[in-house]
Design an enzyme around this catalytic site. Structure first.
Site, PDB file in Angstrom:
ATOM      1  N   SER A 147       0.903  -1.170   0.074  1.00 39.68           N
ATOM      2  CA  SER A 147      -0.133   0.063  -0.103  1.00 39.68           C
ATOM      3  C   SER A 147       0.946   1.362  -0.043  1.00 39.68           C
ATOM      4  O   SER A 147       2.030   1.103   0.336  1.00 39.68           O
ATOM      5  CB  SER A 147      -0.779  -0.034   1.239  1.00 39.68           C
ATOM      6  N   TYR A 159      -2.147  -0.633  10.496  1.00 42.22           N
ATOM      7  CA  TYR A 159      -2.215  -0.941   8.974  1.00 42.22           C
ATOM      8  C   TYR A 159      -1.135  -0.451   8.250  1.00 42.22           C
ATOM      9  O   TYR A 159      -0.161  -1.248   7.635  1.00 42.22           O
ATOM     10  CB  TYR A 159      -3.676  -0.382   8.414  1.00 42.22           C
TER      11      TYR A 159
HETATM   12  N1  LIG Z   1      -8.729  -0.377  -1.225  1.00 45.70           N
HETATM   13  C1  LIG Z   1      -7.789   0.303  -1.053  1.00 45.70           C
HETATM   14  O1  LIG Z   1      -8.040   1.767  -1.008  1.00 45.70           O
HETATM   15  C2  LIG Z   1      -6.377  -0.017  -0.881  1.00 45.70           C
HETATM   16  C3  LIG Z   1      -5.277   0.861  -0.933  1.00 45.70           C
HETATM   17  C4  LIG Z   1      -4.131   0.072  -0.974  1.00 45.70           C
HETATM   18  C5  LIG Z   1      -3.763  -1.127  -0.763  1.00 45.70           C
HETATM   19  N2  LIG Z   1      -4.747  -2.073  -0.537  1.00 45.70           N
HETATM   20  C6  LIG Z   1      -4.626  -3.485  -0.425  1.00 45.70           C
HETATM   21  O2  LIG Z   1      -5.282  -4.190  -1.479  1.00 45.70           O
HETATM   22  C7  LIG Z   1      -5.588  -5.471  -1.105  1.00 45.70           C
HETATM   23  C8  LIG Z   1      -6.929  -5.880  -1.591  1.00 45.70           C
HETATM   24  O3  LIG Z   1      -7.716  -5.080  -1.054  1.00 45.70           O
HETATM   25  P1  LIG Z   1      -8.980  -4.458  -1.639  1.00 45.70           P
HETATM   26  O4  LIG Z   1      -8.924  -3.114  -1.691  1.00 45.70           O
HETATM   27  O5  LIG Z   1      -9.581  -5.118  -3.057  1.00 45.70           O
HETATM   28  O6  LIG Z   1     -10.009  -4.865  -0.627  1.00 45.70           O
HETATM   29  P2  LIG Z   1     -11.198  -5.916  -0.358  1.00 45.70           P
HETATM   30  O7  LIG Z   1     -12.214  -5.908  -1.604  1.00 45.70           O
HETATM   31  O8  LIG Z   1     -12.000  -6.028   0.751  1.00 45.70           O
HETATM   32  O9  LIG Z   1     -10.519  -7.320  -0.698  1.00 45.70           O
HETATM   33  C9  LIG Z   1      -9.959  -8.088   0.275  1.00 45.70           C
HETATM   34  C10 LIG Z   1      -9.479  -9.496  -0.087  1.00 45.70           C
HETATM   35  O10 LIG Z   1      -8.904  -9.839   0.984  1.00 45.70           O
HETATM   36  C11 LIG Z   1      -9.346 -11.255   1.178  1.00 45.70           C
HETATM   37  N3  LIG Z   1      -9.006 -11.625   2.429  1.00 45.70           N
HETATM   38  C12 LIG Z   1      -9.257 -11.120   3.700  1.00 45.70           C
HETATM   39  N4  LIG Z   1      -8.944 -12.015   4.940  1.00 45.70           N
HETATM   40  C13 LIG Z   1      -8.624 -13.042   4.160  1.00 45.70           C
HETATM   41  C14 LIG Z   1      -7.850 -14.214   4.714  1.00 45.70           C
HETATM   42  N5  LIG Z   1      -7.769 -14.315   6.129  1.00 45.70           N
HETATM   43  N6  LIG Z   1      -7.831 -15.319   4.039  1.00 45.70           N
HETATM   44  C15 LIG Z   1      -8.055 -15.007   2.779  1.00 45.70           C
HETATM   45  N7  LIG Z   1      -8.236 -14.017   2.174  1.00 45.70           N
HETATM   46  C16 LIG Z   1      -8.606 -12.927   2.796  1.00 45.70           C
HETATM   47  C17 LIG Z   1     -10.803 -11.343   1.197  1.00 45.70           C
HETATM   48  O11 LIG Z   1     -11.677 -12.166   0.751  1.00 45.70           O
HETATM   49  P3  LIG Z   1     -12.430 -13.092   1.885  1.00 45.70           P
HETATM   50  O12 LIG Z   1     -13.153 -12.211   2.843  1.00 45.70           O
HETATM   51  O13 LIG Z   1     -13.621 -13.887   0.888  1.00 45.70           O
HETATM   52  O14 LIG Z   1     -11.484 -14.005   2.523  1.00 45.70           O
HETATM   53  C18 LIG Z   1     -10.939 -10.280  -0.301  1.00 45.70           C
HETATM   54  O15 LIG Z   1     -10.864 -11.042  -1.434  1.00 45.70           O
HETATM   55  C19 LIG Z   1      -5.266  -5.358   0.375  1.00 45.70           C
HETATM   56  O16 LIG Z   1      -3.874  -6.131   0.807  1.00 45.70           O
HETATM   57  C20 LIG Z   1      -5.030  -3.926   0.754  1.00 45.70           C
HETATM   58  O17 LIG Z   1      -4.492  -3.850   1.881  1.00 45.70           O
HETATM   59  C21 LIG Z   1      -6.157  -1.419  -0.657  1.00 45.70           C
END
Ligand SMILES: NC(=O)c1ccc[n+]([C@@H]2O[C@H](COP(=O)([O-])OP(=O)(O)OC[C@H]3O[C@@H](n4cnc5c(N)ncnc54)[C@H](OP(=O)(O)O)[C@@H]3O)[C@@H](O)[C@H]2O)c1
Length: 250
Positions: A147, A159
């Site tokens: 991130s 985080y």
């Molecule tokens: N959205 C943002 O602004 C942002 C910015 C920078 C970085 N990120 C990073 O991008 C990545 C994806 O986030 P996103 O924005 O796409 O959010 P999201 O839509 O909430 O997706 C998160 C994913 O992680 C999975 N997950 C969570 N806990 C898990 C576990 N214990 N085991 C396996 N899978 C798990 C969830 O699947 P299940 O719940 O089905 O397991 C879901 O598929 C994350 O690492 C986040 O930190 C996000």
């Protein structure tokens, strides 16, 4: 799917964690459209089944696997299942993550543990399981979705700490395994419009939404395009870090 002649990942096998929504889902769709056979993993199996159907309907190949990345056995089985099904693993995309974007004093100890478990240990277990196969193959690419808060300081103390750990680990690992022709890329996005904030406590979510205001955020496809860029470079090119922010985000 793209025209077969133009597909850049034909013959490759990709394992995407966090594929049930947001960036992981978009990444799986993008890689499959380029001809990769994708193994899609997360805990919500029905979402993975639906995504696999969508990929197959557009001519791709996908295999859903239910796995909690914080569980070492499940993370290791996810990799073993990929190798048994397809005989190789070229791309490991560590996308699974959670975040409570709050100051230290407004984060519970249970939330600390959850973030460390998913964002750090949940990153290490799949990599640990995948490396022996990549070394045997003599190639591989590990992508870590960290991130922007893993490089700069934003008001999300724990985080941010887990994502700094992820980014540092990515660079250190790159230096360790590059000699084996295994590439490592850290992807560091700013705000992306996904369901990420919906997993936060109401009060934390409200403060994040207020902070973001009406800024135009990135879409998951924007991040998937950055990942595609990194994984389609020639083998001697390692894209170390891609930081990608919404234009209006400070
Ligand atoms: N959205 C943002 O602004 C942002 C910015 C920078 C970085 N990120 C990073 O991008 C990545 C994806 O986030 P996103 O924005 O796409 O959010 P999201 O839509 O909430 O997706 C998160 C994913 O992680 C999975 N997950 C969570 N806990 C898990 C576990 N214990 N085991 C396996 N899978 C798990 C969830 O699947 P299940 O719940 O089905 O397991 C879901 O598929 C994350 O690492 C986040 O930190 C996000």
């Amino acid at each position: 799917m793209n025209n077969p002649a133009n597909r850049r990942l034909t013959g490759r096998v990709a394992l995407v964690t966090g594929a049930s929504s947001g960036i992981g889902e978009a990444t799986a769709l993008t890689l499959a459209a380029e001809g990769a056979r994708v193994v899609i993993a997360a805990r919500r199996m029905q979402r993975l089944i639906d995504l696999a159907d969508r990929i197959r309907q557009s001519g791709g190949e996908a295999r859903p696997i239910e796995a909690d990345v914080t569980n070492e056995t499940q993370a290791s089985n996810m990799v073993r299942d990929t190798l048994e099904a397809f005989g190789r693993l070229d791309l490991l995309l560590n996308v699974a993550g959670i975040g409570v974007a709050a100051p230290f004093q407004n984060t519970t100890t249970a939330e600390y543990r959850q973030m460390v478990d998913v964002n750090f240990l949940g990153l290490l277990y799949p990599i640990h399981a995948a490396l022996p196969a990549m070394k045997r193959q003599g190639n591989g690419h590990i992508v870590i979705v960290s991130s922007g808060t893993g490089r700069y300081i934003h008001p999300s103390t724990v985080y941010s700490g887990t994502k700094h750990a992820a980014s540092a680990m990515a660079e250190s690992l790159r230096r360790e395994i590059g000699k084996d022709w295994i590439r490592v890329t850290s992807i560091e996005p700013g705000a992306v419009r996904t369901e990420f904030t919906s997993h936060m406590r109401d009060e934390v979510r409200a403060s994040v939404e207020q902070r973001l205001g009406d800024m135009v955020q990135l879409e998951s496809d924007d991040v998937a395009a950055a990942i595609l860029y990194a994984v389609t470079q020639p083998p001697h090119v390692n894209v170390n870090i891609l930081t990608i922010y919404p234009t209006q985000q400070p």
